[in-house]
Design a protein around this motif. Structure first.
Motif, PDB file in Angstrom:
ATOM      1  N   PRO A 133      22.194  89.163  39.266  1.00 39.13           N
ATOM      2  CA  PRO A 133      23.461  89.208  38.207  1.00 39.13           C
ATOM      3  C   PRO A 133      24.887  88.869  38.756  1.00 39.13           C
ATOM      4  CG  PRO A 133      22.749  91.363  39.184  1.00 39.13           C
ATOM      5  CD  PRO A 133      21.839  90.293  39.618  1.00 39.13           C
ATOM      6  N   ALA A 134      25.913  88.771  37.937  1.00 34.75           N
ATOM      7  CA  ALA A 134      27.077  88.382  38.185  1.00 34.75           C
ATOM      8  C   ALA A 134      27.805  89.922  39.152  1.00 34.75           C
ATOM      9  CB  ALA A 134      27.961  88.161  37.240  1.00 34.75           C
ATOM     10  N   ALA A 135      28.515  89.578  39.799  1.00 32.77           N
ATOM     11  CA  ALA A 135      29.404  90.658  40.430  1.00 32.77           C
ATOM     12  C   ALA A 135      30.009  91.682  39.218  1.00 32.77           C
ATOM     13  CB  ALA A 135      30.673  90.385  41.173  1.00 32.77           C
ATOM     14  N   ASN A 136      29.812  93.027  39.323  1.00 24.82           N
ATOM     15  CA  ASN A 136      30.494  94.117  38.412  1.00 24.82           C
ATOM     16  C   ASN A 136      29.652  94.330  37.087  1.00 24.82           C
ATOM     17  OD1 ASN A 136      32.701  94.658  40.367  1.00 24.82           O
ATOM     18  ND2 ASN A 136      33.610  92.866  39.624  1.00 24.82           N
ATOM     19  N   THR A 137      28.520  93.494  37.151  1.00 22.18           N
ATOM     20  CA  THR A 137      27.642  93.673  36.033  1.00 22.18           C
ATOM     21  C   THR A 137      27.291  95.413  35.800  1.00 22.18           C
ATOM     22  OG1 THR A 137      26.497  91.599  36.177  1.00 22.18           O
ATOM     23  CG2 THR A 137      25.353  93.451  35.133  1.00 22.18           C
ATOM     24  N   ALA A 138      27.461  95.609  34.532  1.00 22.81           N
ATOM     25  CA  ALA A 138      27.194  97.144  34.406  1.00 22.81           C
ATOM     26  C   ALA A 138      26.070  97.270  33.686  1.00 22.81           C
ATOM     27  CB  ALA A 138      28.271  97.615  33.248  1.00 22.81           C
ATOM     28  N   ILE A 139      25.351  98.423  34.258  1.00 24.17           N
ATOM     29  CA  ILE A 139      24.059  98.786  33.891  1.00 24.17           C
ATOM     30  C   ILE A 139      24.216 100.435  33.594  1.00 24.17           C
ATOM     31  CG2 ILE A 139      21.533  99.205  34.666  1.00 24.17           C
ATOM     32  CD1 ILE A 139      22.073  97.091  36.632  1.00 24.17           C
ATOM     33  N   ILE A 140      23.675 100.813  32.313  1.00 25.45           N
ATOM     34  CA  ILE A 140      23.828 102.158  31.752  1.00 25.45           C
ATOM     35  C   ILE A 140      22.321 102.604  31.342  1.00 25.45           C
ATOM     36  CG2 ILE A 140      24.786 103.634  30.058  1.00 25.45           C
ATOM     37  CD1 ILE A 140      27.151 101.815  29.700  1.00 25.45           C
ATOM     38  N   ILE A 141      21.826 103.286  32.236  1.00 30.03           N
ATOM     39  CA  ILE A 141      20.616 103.867  31.979  1.00 30.03           C
ATOM     40  C   ILE A 141      20.326 105.239  31.163  1.00 30.03           C
ATOM     41  CG2 ILE A 141      18.575 104.608  33.218  1.00 30.03           C
ATOM     42  CD1 ILE A 141      19.611 103.336  35.723  1.00 30.03           C
ATOM     43  N   THR A 142      19.472 105.181  30.330  1.00 26.60           N
ATOM     44  CA  THR A 142      19.612 106.187  29.281  1.00 26.60           C
ATOM     45  C   THR A 142      18.129 106.684  29.219  1.00 26.60           C
ATOM     46  OG1 THR A 142      18.738 104.706  27.157  1.00 26.60           O
ATOM     47  CG2 THR A 142      21.176 105.194  27.910  1.00 26.60           C
TER      48      THR A 142
END
Length: 348
Positions: free
Chosen positions: A38-47
């Motif tokens: 992925p690109a730098a600073n990609t945000a992943i929010i785990i729920t």
């Protein structure tokens, strides 16, 4: 002629040996792999519900200057740690790997000690090697990951028919430890009730699973039931989905300071309007404890044996009554301000 054949065979054997000993020489400075996705600073929010989703990582292959099978390892670490503590999220000989959010979450929480339910900056990188040797690393890529962990609320509400099914006005029982809860509730009618994780019907509510002593998180399930009105002690485990409800017919005084010594309880009366148990009784110098239903299954003593006002705990210790006289004794199991049960012993 025989000599010519021998010379030819010897030459052939020498050539074969030299051919078998040919060794591929890799670059002295192999080209490292490079993460492309992925690109730098990609945000992943785990729920709670998206653990099966996957993070796809792709990279440009390392260049060792020879054509051979390379081993790639996808690693992750807390940003700024220089990968001194890291987790492995995948191994492959290809130029891509996928890892589930659940695996990322578990690795961050359990190995890297990332904070639960908070956002952390992590870094991923690719380690390339030939049979575990000559390892080179890609430049790290920083990602933003919000972890997920089920946390237990500090109380469970107990709405039911006894209070017109209004969770916003319901009595609650306190968290004892982890996912376990304990508390007392007075129900003026014997009827149905539920446990809720918040004072509403929007969050989790626990009902009857159809198996005695077992709960379900199915919000459409029917309620649990007590057959008689009365004062009940509830114990609940929301992780194991278990519960118990013990009807308290009476609390009483017990010990050498009481008329019944250690054999018979001096009964107390429940004051519904104040939500406390109380009795006025003559006590002598000696030991004083409290128990339910004239038995020992549910009994309490003081956190401090010399305190006439204090916290009730499960202990073998007893309150030390030093003077004979008339006393008013009160037990408060409401846990209104904290998760402590309290008592007062006041000399009249």
């Amino acid at each position: 002629m025989k000599k010519l054949i021998i010379i030819i065979l010897a030459a052939t054997a020498m050539f074969s040996c030299k051919k078998d000993n040919i060794v591929a020489v890799t670059k002295a400075d192999p080209g490292a792999p490079a993460v492309t996705t992925p690109a730098a600073n990609t945000a992943i929010i785990i729920t709670e519900t998206n653990g099966a989703e996957k993070l796809s990582v792709r990279w440009k292959k390392a260049d060792y200057g020879v054509s051979t099978v390379l081993n790639y390892t996808l690693q992750a670490a807390i940003a700024g740690s220089n990968f001194s503590q890291r987790i492995t999220l995948g191994n492959t000989s290809a130029d891509s790997a996928s890892v589930t959010y659940t695996d990322i979450n578990n690795g961050l929480l359990n190995t890297l000690n990332a904070p639960a339910n908070e956002t952390s900056a992590i870094q991923i990188r690719i380690a390339a090697s030939i049979s575990g040797k000559d390892t080179v690393y890609s430049e790290p890529v920083t990602l933003s990951v919000t972890t997920f962990k089920i946390t237990a609320p500090d109380r469970l509400y107990v709405p039911g028919a006894y209070q017109e099914w209004k969770p916003e006005n319901a009595v609650f029982i306190r968290q004892a430890e982890g996912f376990t809860y304990e508390g007392y509730v007075y129900m003026k009618i014997g009827d149905y009730y539920k446990f809720t994780s918040a004072p509403d019907w929007v969050h989790i509510n626990y009902g009857d699973s159809g198996t005695p002593g077992k709960l379900t998180e199915d919000g459409n399930a029917s309620g649990l039931k007590v057959d008689q009105p009365g004062y009940y002690k509830f114990n609940v485990n929301t992780q194991e989905l278990t519960y118990s409800a013990a009807r308290i017919e009476s609390f009483g005084l017990i010990g050498t300071a009481t008329a019944g010594a250690w054999d018979n309880s001096t009964p107390m009366t429940y004051n519904e309007s104040e939500g406390v148990w109380t009795v006025t009784a003559n006590l002598t110098a000696g030991a004083l404890k409290f128990r339910a239903n004239n038995g020992w299954d549910i009994n309490y003593g003081p956190a401090d044996i010399n305190a006439l006002t204090g916290t009730l705990i499960q202990t073998n210790d007893a309150i030390n009554i030093t003077e004979a006289g008339s006393y008013t004794v009160t037990l408060d199991f409401s846990q209104e301000t904290d998760k402590q049960y309290r008592y007062t012993v006041v000399k009249n």
